[in-house]
Enzyme design. Structure first.
Site, PDB file in Angstrom:
ATOM      1  N   ASP A 191       0.700  28.686  46.025  1.00  0.00           N
ATOM      2  CA  ASP A 191       1.861  29.539  46.297  1.00  0.00           C
ATOM      3  C   ASP A 191       2.857  28.798  47.190  1.00  0.00           C
ATOM      4  O   ASP A 191       2.494  27.843  47.895  1.00  0.00           O
ATOM      5  CB  ASP A 191       1.422  30.818  47.029  1.00  0.00           C
ATOM      6  CG  ASP A 191       0.501  31.666  46.178  1.00  0.00           C
ATOM      7  OD1 ASP A 191       0.582  31.574  44.938  1.00  0.00           O
ATOM      8  OD2 ASP A 191      -0.309  32.409  46.775  1.00  0.00           O
TER       9      ASP A 191
HETATM   10  N1  URA Z   1      -5.051  31.629  46.123  1.00  0.00           N
HETATM   11  C1  URA Z   1      -3.902  32.188  46.577  1.00  0.00           C
HETATM   12  O1  URA Z   1      -3.856  33.378  46.818  1.00  0.00           O
HETATM   13  N2  URA Z   1      -2.842  31.403  46.759  1.00  0.00           N
HETATM   14  C2  URA Z   1      -2.846  30.077  46.521  1.00  0.00           C
HETATM   15  O2  URA Z   1      -1.836  29.424  46.731  1.00  0.00           O
HETATM   16  C3  URA Z   1      -4.047  29.509  46.068  1.00  0.00           C
HETATM   17  C4  URA Z   1      -5.137  30.299  45.866  1.00  0.00           C
END
Ligand code: URA
Length: 239
Positions: free
Chosen positions: A103
């Site tokens: 993310d």
């Molecule tokens: N899980 C998440 O919630 N976000 C990420 O960036 C990676 C794994």
């Protein structure tokens, strides 16, 4: 392939810098000094050396990024900066793409490659590659949360997750934890922790399989480093 393109693809320097390097006589092909940047050669069979040291052509390339916050994991975006925008110029022509995604606000280990088969194996839940995250949460991790993760959390939308390992980072009560997952659904770790009432405040990926962020050498301020084939394969190595 042109000599300057091949050397640029190998990440030696930019095309502009390479013209100077080649013209200065520091490069040889099959042992003979050359000075023509546009010389045509066969990347698989001709041996190119710089200052006497052979450069080996690798069709597939693997890079680790210690992803900073604020970048999208995408090849391009019209509005926002992506992880590809921080690549040095000479790496931009390698057709690299991110392996899975983190993310925008997640930091840590992200792989880039031009090897589609490799990427598929890393991402696919079929291969059960463990990804370890460090998370800071709003609320302390309990033994009940740990047990729920081990049996497979059911997310708020009813989605069943594979069993995952949850460990408090320090003795209880502790609002930081390590989460090990083998799948990568959208916002997976955040949604898993939210489902047990522990929203994530900060998330950082520490490892993929046996490849650990902490074991990688990043030059100076750089957050990108090239992996050897052996390092890239650590992702699939038994723990
Ligand atoms: N899980 C998440 O919630 N976000 C990420 O960036 C990676 C794994």
């Amino acid at each position: 392939m042109r000599l300057d393109k091949l050397m640029s693809d190998l990440g030696v320097a930019s095309r502009k810098e390479l013209k100077q390097i080649i013209k200065s006589g520091r490069v040889s092909v099959n042992g003979d000094p050359v000075r023509e940047p546009d010389m045509k050669l066969d990347p698989e069979n001709d041996e190119v050396a710089l200052d006497g040291r052979p450069l080996s052509y690798r069709r597939f390339r693997y890079f680790a990024v210690d992803k900073p916050e604020g970048l999208l994991t995408a090849c391009e975006d019209k509005k926002q900066k992506t992880v590809m925008d921080i690549l040095p110029e000479q790496l931009r022509k390698l057709d690299l793409f991110p392996v899975g995604r983190l993310d925008k606000d997640t930091t840590g280990l992200l792989l880039l490659t031009n090897d589609g088969e490799y990427a598929h194996k890393v991402i696919s839940p079929k291969y059960r590659i463990e990804k370890v995250y460090y998370a800071e949460t709003d609320g302390a991790i309990t033994n009940e949360d740990i047990a729920l993760f081990a049996s497979g959390v059911v997310l708020r939308d009813g989605l069943h997750c594979l069993p995952a390992k949850l460990e408090a980072a320090e003795p209880s009560p502790c609002a930081a934890c390590y989460v090990t997952v083998m799948e990568g659904k959208y916002h997976q770790v955040k949604r898993m922790l939210a489902s047990v009432g522990k929203p994530v405040i900060h998330l950082r990926r520490l490892s993929i399989g046996n490849l650990e962020l902490g074991s990688l050498q990043f030059d100076g301020d750089s957050c990108i480093c090239e992996l050897s084939q052996e390092q890239a394969n650590l992702v699939f190595a038994e723990k």
